[in-house]
Design an enzyme around this catalytic site. Structure first.
Site, PDB file in Angstrom:
ATOM      1  N   LYS A   1       0.874  -1.198   0.000  1.00  0.00           N
ATOM      2  CA  LYS A   1       0.000   0.000   0.000  1.00  0.00           C
ATOM      3  C   LYS A   1       0.893   1.224   0.000  1.00  0.00           C
ATOM      4  CE  LYS A   1      -4.520   0.583   0.459  1.00  0.00           C
ATOM      5  NZ  LYS A   1      -5.474  -0.279  -0.216  1.00  0.00           N
TER       6      LYS A   1
ATOM      7  N   GLY B   1     -23.869   4.011   0.782  1.00  0.00           N
ATOM      8  CA  GLY B   1     -22.822   4.362  -0.191  1.00  0.00           C
ATOM      9  C   GLY B   1     -23.303   3.981  -1.571  1.00  0.00           C
TER      10      GLY B   1
ATOM     11  N   GLY C   1     -21.374   4.752  -4.487  1.00  0.00           N
ATOM     12  CA  GLY C   1     -20.254   5.028  -5.389  1.00  0.00           C
ATOM     13  C   GLY C   1     -19.970   3.784  -6.201  1.00  0.00           C
TER      14      GLY C   1
ATOM     15  N   GLY D   1     -20.876   0.545  -3.920  1.00  0.00           N
ATOM     16  CA  GLY D   1     -22.286   0.502  -3.518  1.00  0.00           C
ATOM     17  C   GLY D   1     -23.231   0.408  -4.696  1.00  0.00           C
TER      18      GLY D   1
HETATM   19  P1  NAD Z   1     -16.553   5.954  -4.053  1.00  0.00           P
HETATM   20  O1  NAD Z   1     -15.813   7.213  -3.757  1.00  0.00           O
HETATM   21  O2  NAD Z   1     -16.805   5.567  -5.476  1.00  0.00           O
HETATM   22  O3  NAD Z   1     -17.990   5.961  -3.337  1.00  0.00           O
HETATM   23  C1  NAD Z   1     -18.157   6.275  -1.988  1.00  0.00           C
HETATM   24  C2  NAD Z   1     -19.661   6.482  -1.733  1.00  0.00           C
HETATM   25  O4  NAD Z   1     -19.841   6.691  -0.359  1.00  0.00           O
HETATM   26  C3  NAD Z   1     -20.250   7.685  -2.456  1.00  0.00           C
HETATM   27  O5  NAD Z   1     -21.537   7.360  -2.911  1.00  0.00           O
HETATM   28  C4  NAD Z   1     -20.360   8.727  -1.337  1.00  0.00           C
HETATM   29  O6  NAD Z   1     -21.415   9.651  -1.551  1.00  0.00           O
HETATM   30  C5  NAD Z   1     -20.682   7.824  -0.181  1.00  0.00           C
HETATM   31  N1  NAD Z   1     -20.422   8.435   1.110  1.00  0.00           N
HETATM   32  C6  NAD Z   1     -19.425   9.263   1.487  1.00  0.00           C
HETATM   33  N2  NAD Z   1     -19.601   9.655   2.758  1.00  0.00           N
HETATM   34  C7  NAD Z   1     -20.717   9.034   3.188  1.00  0.00           C
HETATM   35  C8  NAD Z   1     -21.442   9.040   4.408  1.00  0.00           C
HETATM   36  N3  NAD Z   1     -21.026   9.739   5.449  1.00  0.00           N
HETATM   37  N4  NAD Z   1     -22.543   8.272   4.492  1.00  0.00           N
HETATM   38  C9  NAD Z   1     -22.967   7.543   3.429  1.00  0.00           C
HETATM   39  N5  NAD Z   1     -22.356   7.517   2.263  1.00  0.00           N
HETATM   40  C10 NAD Z   1     -21.247   8.263   2.143  1.00  0.00           C
HETATM   41  O7  NAD Z   1     -15.734   4.817  -3.287  1.00  0.00           O
HETATM   42  P2  NAD Z   1     -15.786   3.255  -3.563  1.00  0.00           P
HETATM   43  O8  NAD Z   1     -14.700   2.902  -4.526  1.00  0.00           O
HETATM   44  O9  NAD Z   1     -17.180   2.842  -3.825  1.00  0.00           O
HETATM   45  O10 NAD Z   1     -15.288   2.684  -2.149  1.00  0.00           O
HETATM   46  C11 NAD Z   1     -16.181   2.543  -1.042  1.00  0.00           C
HETATM   47  C12 NAD Z   1     -15.496   1.717   0.036  1.00  0.00           C
HETATM   48  O11 NAD Z   1     -15.121   0.450  -0.480  1.00  0.00           O
HETATM   49  C13 NAD Z   1     -14.192   2.295   0.617  1.00  0.00           C
HETATM   50  O12 NAD Z   1     -14.114   1.888   1.970  1.00  0.00           O
HETATM   51  C14 NAD Z   1     -13.134   1.592  -0.169  1.00  0.00           C
HETATM   52  O13 NAD Z   1     -11.893   1.568   0.519  1.00  0.00           O
HETATM   53  C15 NAD Z   1     -13.734   0.216  -0.282  1.00  0.00           C
HETATM   54  N6  NAD Z   1     -13.189  -0.598  -1.378  1.00  0.00           N
HETATM   55  C16 NAD Z   1     -13.293  -0.190  -2.652  1.00  0.00           C
HETATM   56  C17 NAD Z   1     -12.796  -1.007  -3.667  1.00  0.00           C
HETATM   57  C18 NAD Z   1     -12.932  -0.617  -5.122  1.00  0.00           C
HETATM   58  O14 NAD Z   1     -12.571  -1.441  -5.966  1.00  0.00           O
HETATM   59  N7  NAD Z   1     -13.453   0.548  -5.451  1.00  0.00           N
HETATM   60  C19 NAD Z   1     -12.177  -2.233  -3.358  1.00  0.00           C
HETATM   61  C20 NAD Z   1     -12.096  -2.613  -2.023  1.00  0.00           C
HETATM   62  C21 NAD Z   1     -12.609  -1.791  -1.041  1.00  0.00           C
END
Ligand code: NAD
Length: 426
Positions: free
Chosen positions: A104, A222, A224, A227
């Site tokens: 990381k 979430g 994003g 989600g």
């Molecule tokens: P993203 O930035 O695409 O989406 C994040 C979402 O969370 C957005 O919809 C945002 O509006 C929402 N959000 C932010 N603050 C919030 C709150 N207080 N309450 C509710 N919703 C809130 O990020 P992502 O890539 O979807 O990642 C989300 C999580 O998954 C993170 O913890 C990330 O580390 C983990 N993750 C992501 C991946 C990946 O491939 N993208 C892989 C493993 C783990």
């Protein structure tokens, strides 16, 4: 938690699991310590002055293969955090069964205050500083918080340039394999890989528990990358997606006490149009002000649903709200959304919690397929990628499930045992 706590807490958690299961303490201690943490200065000309940012790369363990993990650009990035996150990557790659270790990295910077040109310079300078320690067979970085395919494309381009200047003989396809999450020579299906992997795990769990998807109400926090794809694919698999939320709050539709499932693609279009989910309970139908409503994220977590999917932030289910959680299943799609105390409390109450290192490992599994595609200098079809990913997630789930039955323990502890079993036997 202060800056020097995260790594030590993770270390202590694993040492106590090791003790409980008589894992050789010296071997475990040796594994827990990162192999190397590289710290670099990353100077960038911001117009009026040159500002030097601090960059890191923690290479945790390579027993199973090259170090693998994301790069984040965030003001809070520090040595302790990257060390802890790289340790979790070592466990995640082992749980999902790919030949990678854990890594990381990142830069302590707020990328939102930089122009695109400055961001590009920052990304390229970081690669110039760490180029000697990364490579397709050494360490393979990827996007993470506040980094994206465009940033990774700049980094890959810089790495290819450096290799050329040094008279390197590495073929171009292998230089591309040094980074994953690229848009150029990237993988079709990588975008949805994490959500897809999480839904595969949910379907396997439902089979074990004899749950019919159509009887299960699901709430997702979430909307994003993770989600949205989770909600969309779970709904296409027959689950009732009854609540979704973003940072501004959530939406539900109800008829009396009964939830009405949301039409996820229409909700997505609405969010694209409005910029947030606020008001999107009207999507796809006559806006019924009695049935559709906004809720807070705190309310979403406490809804009387069957399955809860925290897919946004860490530590959202904790000492303050654990007593109010009504879901019987929680799939940790975000990293660390359930605090250790809440995990213990809820599992004692019979809630099944699928831990992050299994639930969201579809992302890194997708990255492995991208790496392999580059190594073989091929272009894989999306349907083949998703088929492979499904198999990988099914196998990973089955291993963890069987371990939990064998040891009569929860899925988190079982995941640690599966991972440590593979890593420490090398
Ligand atoms: P993203 O930035 O695409 O989406 C994040 C979402 O969370 C957005 O919809 C945002 O509006 C929402 N959000 C932010 N603050 C919030 C709150 N207080 N309450 C509710 N919703 C809130 O990020 P992502 O890539 O979807 O990642 C989300 C999580 O998954 C993170 O913890 C990330 O580390 C983990 N993750 C992501 C991946 C990946 O491939 N993208 C892989 C493993 C783990």
């Amino acid at each position: 938690m202060n800056n020097s706590d995260v790594y030590n807490k993770s270390r202590e958690e694993l040492l106590s699991v090791g003790k409980k299961y008589n894992i050789a303490q010296d071997k475990l201690e040796e594994f827990l310590e990162p192999d190397r943490v590289v710290e670099v200065k990353v100077p960038v000309n911001l117009g009026t002055q040159v500002v030097t940012f601090k960059g890191y790369r923690s290479q945790h363990n390579k027993n199973l293969g090259p170090y693998k993990g994301g790069l984040r650009f965030h003001p809070r990035v520090n040595k302790d955090e990257v060390m802890a996150l790289s340790l979790w990557m070592s466990l995640k790659t082992a749980v999902v069964g790919i030949p990678f270790g854990g890594g990381k990295g990142g830069i302590a910077v707020d990328p939102k205050v930089l122009s695109e040109k400055q961001l590009e310079e920052l990304s390229r300078e970081y690669v110039r500083k760490i180029s000697e320690v990364i490579g397709y067979d050494k360490d393979v970085p990827a996007p993470d918080v506040n980094t994206n395919p465009k940033i990774i494309d700049w980094m890959t381009d810089e790495f290819i340039k450096i290799s050329g200047m040094n008279g390197g003989k590495t073929p171009l396809n292998k230089l591309f394999a040094t980074f994953t999450g690229k848009s150029k020579n990237g993988l079709e299906g990588r975008t949805e890989a994490t959500g897809f992997g999480g839904v595969t795990v949910l379907k396997e769990l439902a089979k074990k528990l004899n749950l019919e998807p159509k009887t299960q109400n699901v709430a997702v926090m979430g909307f994003g990358n993770v989600g949205f794809y989770f909600a969309d694919l779970a709904s296409k698999s027959g689950f009732n997606l009854v609540a979704v939320s973003d940072s501004k709050g959530g939406i539900i539709k109800k008829n009396g006490e009964k939830f009405i499932p949301l039409d996820i693609p229409l909700v997505y279009d609405c969010k694209q149009e409005k910029g947030s989910l606020a008001g999107c309970y009207c999507a796809g139908g006559v806006c019924d002000t009695r049935g559709g409503q906004m809720i807070t994220n705190e309310e979403l977590l406490e809804l009387p649903v069957d399955i809860l999917i925290p897919a946004a932030l860490e530590d959202v289910i904790n000492e303050n709200n654990m007593q109010n959680i009504k879901a019987k299943i929680i799939i940790e799609m975000a990293n660390g959304p359930v605090s250790p105390t809440a995990y213990h409390y809820l599992t004692e109450k019979g809630v099944i919690i699928v831990p992050d290192i299994l639930a969201n490992s579809g992302g890194v599994a997708g990255s492995y397929i991208e790496w392999e595609q580059n190594m073989e200098d091929k272009k894989y079809k999306k349907e083949d990628v998703l088929k492979r990913l499904e198999k990988m997630m099914q196998n990973a789930f089955e291993n963890v499930w069987n371990e939990s039955k064998k040891q009569k323990t929860d899925l988190k502890e079982a995941s640690y045992l599966v991972a440590l079993g593979k890593i420490l036997s090398v």
